[in-house]
Write a protein that holds these residues in place. Structure first.
Motif, PDB file in Angstrom:
ATOM      1  N   ASN A  24       0.807  -1.220   0.000  1.00  0.00           N
ATOM      2  CA  ASN A  24       0.000   0.000   0.000  1.00  0.00           C
ATOM      3  C   ASN A  24       0.842   1.274   0.000  1.00  0.00           C
ATOM      4  OD1 ASN A  24      -3.088  -0.799   0.474  1.00  0.00           O
ATOM      5  ND2 ASN A  24      -1.824  -2.209   1.634  1.00  0.00           N
ATOM      6  N   ILE A  25       1.407   1.644   1.147  1.00  0.00           N
ATOM      7  CA  ILE A  25       2.026   2.958   1.308  1.00  0.00           C
ATOM      8  C   ILE A  25       3.147   3.193   0.311  1.00  0.00           C
ATOM      9  CG2 ILE A  25       3.378   4.360   2.922  1.00  0.00           C
ATOM     10  CD1 ILE A  25       1.647   3.016   5.168  1.00  0.00           C
ATOM     11  N   GLY A  26       3.935   2.161  -0.003  1.00  0.00           N
ATOM     12  CA  GLY A  26       5.049   2.332  -0.930  1.00  0.00           C
ATOM     13  C   GLY A  26       4.641   2.706  -2.340  1.00  0.00           C
ATOM     14  N   GLY A  27       3.383   2.481  -2.703  1.00  0.00           N
ATOM     15  CA  GLY A  27       2.940   2.761  -4.070  1.00  0.00           C
ATOM     16  C   GLY A  27       2.448   4.169  -4.296  1.00  0.00           C
ATOM     17  N   SER A  28       2.794   5.100  -3.395  1.00  0.00           N
ATOM     18  CA  SER A  28       2.176   6.429  -3.420  1.00  0.00           C
ATOM     19  C   SER A  28       2.886   7.454  -4.292  1.00  0.00           C
ATOM     20  CB  SER A  28       2.104   6.979  -1.987  1.00  0.00           C
ATOM     21  OG  SER A  28       3.408   7.108  -1.450  1.00  0.00           O
ATOM     22  N   LEU A  29       4.021   7.104  -4.887  1.00  0.00           N
ATOM     23  CA  LEU A  29       4.844   8.139  -5.503  1.00  0.00           C
ATOM     24  C   LEU A  29       4.744   8.244  -7.012  1.00  0.00           C
ATOM     25  CD1 LEU A  29       8.063   7.820  -3.305  1.00  0.00           C
ATOM     26  CD2 LEU A  29       6.100   9.332  -3.020  1.00  0.00           C
ATOM     27  N   THR A  30       4.178   7.257  -7.695  1.00  0.00           N
ATOM     28  CA  THR A  30       4.017   7.346  -9.154  1.00  0.00           C
ATOM     29  C   THR A  30       2.718   6.655  -9.566  1.00  0.00           C
ATOM     30  OG1 THR A  30       5.039   5.236  -9.803  1.00  0.00           O
ATOM     31  CG2 THR A  30       6.536   7.098  -9.407  1.00  0.00           C
ATOM     32  N   PRO A  31       2.233   6.946 -10.771  1.00  0.00           N
ATOM     33  CA  PRO A  31       1.043   6.243 -11.271  1.00  0.00           C
ATOM     34  C   PRO A  31       1.251   4.743 -11.438  1.00  0.00           C
ATOM     35  CG  PRO A  31       1.457   8.228 -12.548  1.00  0.00           C
ATOM     36  CD  PRO A  31       2.653   8.025 -11.672  1.00  0.00           C
ATOM     37  N   LEU A  32       2.516   4.300 -11.524  1.00  0.00           N
ATOM     38  CA  LEU A  32       2.796   2.870 -11.614  1.00  0.00           C
ATOM     39  C   LEU A  32       2.550   2.176 -10.281  1.00  0.00           C
ATOM     40  CD1 LEU A  32       6.188   3.021 -13.542  1.00  0.00           C
ATOM     41  CD2 LEU A  32       3.991   2.332 -14.489  1.00  0.00           C
ATOM     42  N   GLY A  33       2.619   2.944  -9.192  1.00  0.00           N
ATOM     43  CA  GLY A  33       2.596   2.345  -7.871  1.00  0.00           C
ATOM     44  C   GLY A  33       1.276   1.732  -7.482  1.00  0.00           C
ATOM     45  N   ASP A  34       0.186   2.462  -7.661  1.00  0.00           N
ATOM     46  CA  ASP A  34      -1.106   2.000  -7.174  1.00  0.00           C
ATOM     47  C   ASP A  34      -2.192   2.357  -8.186  1.00  0.00           C
ATOM     48  OD1 ASP A  34      -1.925   0.474  -5.003  1.00  0.00           O
ATOM     49  OD2 ASP A  34      -2.768   2.166  -3.929  1.00  0.00           O
ATOM     50  N   PRO A  35      -3.162   1.469  -8.403  1.00  0.00           N
ATOM     51  CA  PRO A  35      -4.191   1.707  -9.420  1.00  0.00           C
ATOM     52  C   PRO A  35      -4.893   3.058  -9.338  1.00  0.00           C
ATOM     53  CG  PRO A  35      -4.320  -0.556  -8.670  1.00  0.00           C
ATOM     54  CD  PRO A  35      -3.293   0.123  -7.804  1.00  0.00           C
ATOM     55  N   GLY A  76      -5.311   9.509   0.917  1.00  0.00           N
ATOM     56  CA  GLY A  76      -6.355   8.690   1.533  1.00  0.00           C
ATOM     57  C   GLY A  76      -6.557   7.379   0.803  1.00  0.00           C
ATOM     58  N   ALA A  77      -6.607   7.444  -0.534  1.00  0.00           N
ATOM     59  CA  ALA A  77      -6.845   6.236  -1.333  1.00  0.00           C
ATOM     60  C   ALA A  77      -5.704   5.236  -1.202  1.00  0.00           C
ATOM     61  CB  ALA A  77      -7.057   6.612  -2.801  1.00  0.00           C
ATOM     62  N   VAL A  78      -4.455   5.725  -1.247  1.00  0.00           N
ATOM     63  CA  VAL A  78      -3.306   4.818  -1.232  1.00  0.00           C
ATOM     64  C   VAL A  78      -2.996   4.341   0.186  1.00  0.00           C
ATOM     65  CG1 VAL A  78      -0.858   4.574  -1.749  1.00  0.00           C
ATOM     66  CG2 VAL A  78      -2.332   5.825  -3.317  1.00  0.00           C
ATOM     67  N   PHE A  79      -2.888   5.276   1.127  1.00  0.00           N
ATOM     68  CA  PHE A  79      -2.460   4.923   2.478  1.00  0.00           C
ATOM     69  C   PHE A  79      -3.484   4.060   3.203  1.00  0.00           C
ATOM     70  CE2 PHE A  79      -0.128   9.267   2.534  1.00  0.00           C
ATOM     71  CZ  PHE A  79       0.893   8.740   1.756  1.00  0.00           C
ATOM     72  N   MET A  80      -4.757   4.468   3.140  1.00  0.00           N
ATOM     73  CA  MET A  80      -5.769   3.785   3.956  1.00  0.00           C
ATOM     74  C   MET A  80      -6.299   2.507   3.317  1.00  0.00           C
ATOM     75  SD  MET A  80      -7.927   6.600   6.042  1.00  0.00           S
ATOM     76  CE  MET A  80      -7.259   8.191   6.498  1.00  0.00           C
ATOM     77  N   GLY A  81      -5.832   2.208   2.107  1.00  0.00           N
ATOM     78  CA  GLY A  81      -6.134   0.893   1.556  1.00  0.00           C
ATOM     79  C   GLY A  81      -5.553  -0.216   2.410  1.00  0.00           C
ATOM     80  N   ALA A  82      -4.608   0.154   3.300  1.00  0.00           N
ATOM     81  CA  ALA A  82      -3.961  -0.831   4.177  1.00  0.00           C
ATOM     82  C   ALA A  82      -4.777  -1.156   5.419  1.00  0.00           C
ATOM     83  CB  ALA A  82      -2.590  -0.304   4.608  1.00  0.00           C
ATOM     84  N   LEU A  83      -5.907  -0.489   5.636  1.00  0.00           N
ATOM     85  CA  LEU A  83      -6.650  -0.677   6.879  1.00  0.00           C
ATOM     86  C   LEU A  83      -7.388  -2.009   6.954  1.00  0.00           C
ATOM     87  CD1 LEU A  83      -8.072   2.909   7.554  1.00  0.00           C
ATOM     88  CD2 LEU A  83      -6.314   1.698   8.851  1.00  0.00           C
ATOM     89  N   THR A  84      -7.690  -2.618   5.798  1.00  0.00           N
ATOM     90  CA  THR A  84      -8.364  -3.920   5.799  1.00  0.00           C
ATOM     91  C   THR A  84      -7.729  -4.813   4.728  1.00  0.00           C
ATOM     92  OG1 THR A  84     -10.047  -3.442   4.114  1.00  0.00           O
ATOM     93  CG2 THR A  84     -10.562  -2.778   6.375  1.00  0.00           C
ATOM     94  N   TYR A  85      -8.069  -6.082   4.778  1.00  0.00           N
ATOM     95  CA  TYR A  85      -7.585  -7.020   3.761  1.00  0.00           C
ATOM     96  C   TYR A  85      -8.128  -6.702   2.378  1.00  0.00           C
ATOM     97  CZ  TYR A  85      -5.709 -10.381   7.233  1.00  0.00           C
ATOM     98  OH  TYR A  85      -4.983 -10.996   8.210  1.00  0.00           O
TER      99      TYR A  85
END
Length: 482
Positions: free
Chosen positions: A189-200, A426-435
């Motif tokens: 989750n959190i690591g994918g926050s820096l580029t469009p490649l990181g997180d959908p 919010g979208a990238v970081f808090m995606g880690a709150l649940t499975y």
């Protein structure tokens, strides 16, 4: 490459040519059918129910009815898509609804799934071999590397490359679930926050016009703050558990062998993916293709074609046995493709309502995220986007709030930059709150359980996530979004 794969690729190529030929032949009749647009100001919130049903199915059924979900998720997704399309077309007209579907498919869904397919396929050809011994320092190092990789090869790619080596490194420990939990926090989750490649969600923002390096410069401080808290905290927790393993360790089931990386040719292909994405953001030839009223720019077509070619090259040059040793199979990307096809369809009326702003049915939500002067409240955007991302899925949630904030990428990158940062974070970081907040979370959970790790239950994981991440997000809000 094996003959079955070659035959499959040949079949796909022939099918693609046949489809293009049919579309060209029936272009004029299709243009007559697919026309017009749906007016968002006139839509009721009732049209959001299929999306709620679709996302609710994703959230509940894999846990409540895993056998039903595993065998029929495609049919369930199709049910919700048609539950919207049939009455929507009957009320709004076939032409306008078809036009909206074509627009969402060509400009959002197809590029989105091609990028995921490319990253998934190429990263699946990278194998970290050998046995690493999972001391607190080694585990912290693997999490740090994965966090950096996530913005380069995506949270899915980084998770799939590193989760198995991490599990092998800790397979002689009885208390190792916390290692996987922090892996989900940081790598998935959190690591994918820096580029469009990181997180959908960030790639969807890129497709809407957000610059490639915008999140690098505008979410860098927030990401660094989270990593600076979580990595040392993990080291302390892992050291505490590690010290109590004395006398409890199991015989190491993985024989010692030299650590190395196989399939390095795929690194060049990953660089090609980055290059293709950058090209599509920089190269603006001004050429567009009118596909039944939807204007598709040439650079988008070239980008998607290059990504597909790179994925097929990876399949051709990576030995089959290497992928087998990596536990690679097509089911995860198949599931994502089917589910997101339905999500993008059922999302259409919701986005139209949000684009209507104060003139549409979502006016109360617009009022909630705005102050008395009408200016956006960044802290509300951060928490609403994040909380919904954690229980639904962060990609469609990002699109919802992106459009709620106006949907104009230039405005959001300029005067409303802090609001876009709040939505993205919010979208990238808090995606880690649940499975279920982000696709890699559930994939990592499944792999860990299959390897015998006693992972926390759904709510047990949330006790970890809220206990660790909750205070971090409060700090982020106070420092960056107020």
């Amino acid at each position: 490459m094996s003959r079955p794969v070659l035959r499959r690729l040949g079949f796909l190529g022939a099918a693609a040519v046949a489809v293009v030929a049919l579309l060209v032949a029936f272009d004029a009749p299709l243009r007559a059918l697919i026309h017009g647009h749906v007016e968002g100001r006139e839509l009721s919130l009732v049209w959001a129910l299929p999306l709620v049903g679709m996302l609710g199915s994703i959230a509940v059924l894999p846990l409540a009815a895993p056998h039903l979900w595993h065998h029929h998720y495609g049919k369930i997704a199709a049910f919700w898509a048609f539950a919207l399309l049939v009455p929507f077309a009957a009320v709004e007209g076939f032409g306008p609804v078809a036009s909206e579907v074509v627009h969402a498919t060509l400009l959002e869904y197809v590029p989105f799934i091609i990028l995921l397919f490319s990253l998934f396929t190429i990263s699946g050809g990278l194998l970290v071999k050998g046995n690493i011994h999972g001391s607190p320092a080694v585990n912290t190092g693997i999490l740090a590397i994965g966090t950096l990789l996530a913005s380069v090869i995506g949270t899915t790619g980084a998770s799939m490359v590193l989760i198995r080596p991490l599990l092998r490194a800790n397979d002689d420990r009885r208390r190792n679930a916390h290692v996987v939990v922090f892996f989900i926090f940081l790598v998935s989750n959190i690591g994918g926050s820096l580029t469009p490649l990181g997180d959908p969600p960030l790639f969807l923002g890129f497709l809407q016009g957000v610059d490639f390096f915008w999140t690098t410069t505008h979410l860098g401080k927030e990401t660094l703050a989270l990593v600076a808290i979580l990595l040392p905290l993990f080291y302390v927790i892992d050291r505490w558990f590690y010290a109590r393993e004395e006398g409890l360790k199991k015989p190491d089931p993985t024989p010692d062998s030299r650590v190395g990386v196989l399939g390095l040719q795929n690194v060049l292909l990953l660089a090609g993916v980055v290059g293709a994405i950058l090209m599509s953001g920089v190269w603006k030839p001004g050429i567009e293709f009118d596909v039944w009223g939807t204007h598709v720019p040439l650079q988008a077509v070239v980008r998607d074609a290059v990504l597909v070619v790179l994925a097929f090259v990876s399949l051709a040059i990576t030995p089959t046995d290497l992928r087998e040793r990596n536990g690679f199979d097509w089911e995860p990307i198949r599931e994502v493709a089917k589910l997101f096809a339905a999500i993008f369809v059922t999302l259409i009326p919701v986005l139209l309502i949000l684009k209507a702003g104060r003139d549409g049915a979502a006016a109360p939500l617009v009022a909630l995220v705005s102050d008395e002067t009408g200016a956006p409240r960044d802290e509300i955007y951060f928490w609403l986007t994040g909380l919904l991302s954690s229980v639904l899925d962060n990609a469609p949630t990002y699109l919802v709030f992106f459009n709620l904030a106006g949907g104009d990428a230039q405005q959001l990158m300029g005067p409303l930059a802090s609001t876009l940062a709040a939505i993205s974070g919010g979208a990238v970081f808090m995606g880690a709150l649940t499975y279920i907040g982000n696709a890699p979370n559930f994939m990592v959970l499944a792999i860990a359980r299959n390897r015998g790790v006693a992972m926390p239950s759904f709510f047990g994981y949330m006790a970890w996530s809220w206990g660790v991440l909750g205070p971090c997000f409060v700090i982020l809000t106070l420092v960056f979004f107020l």
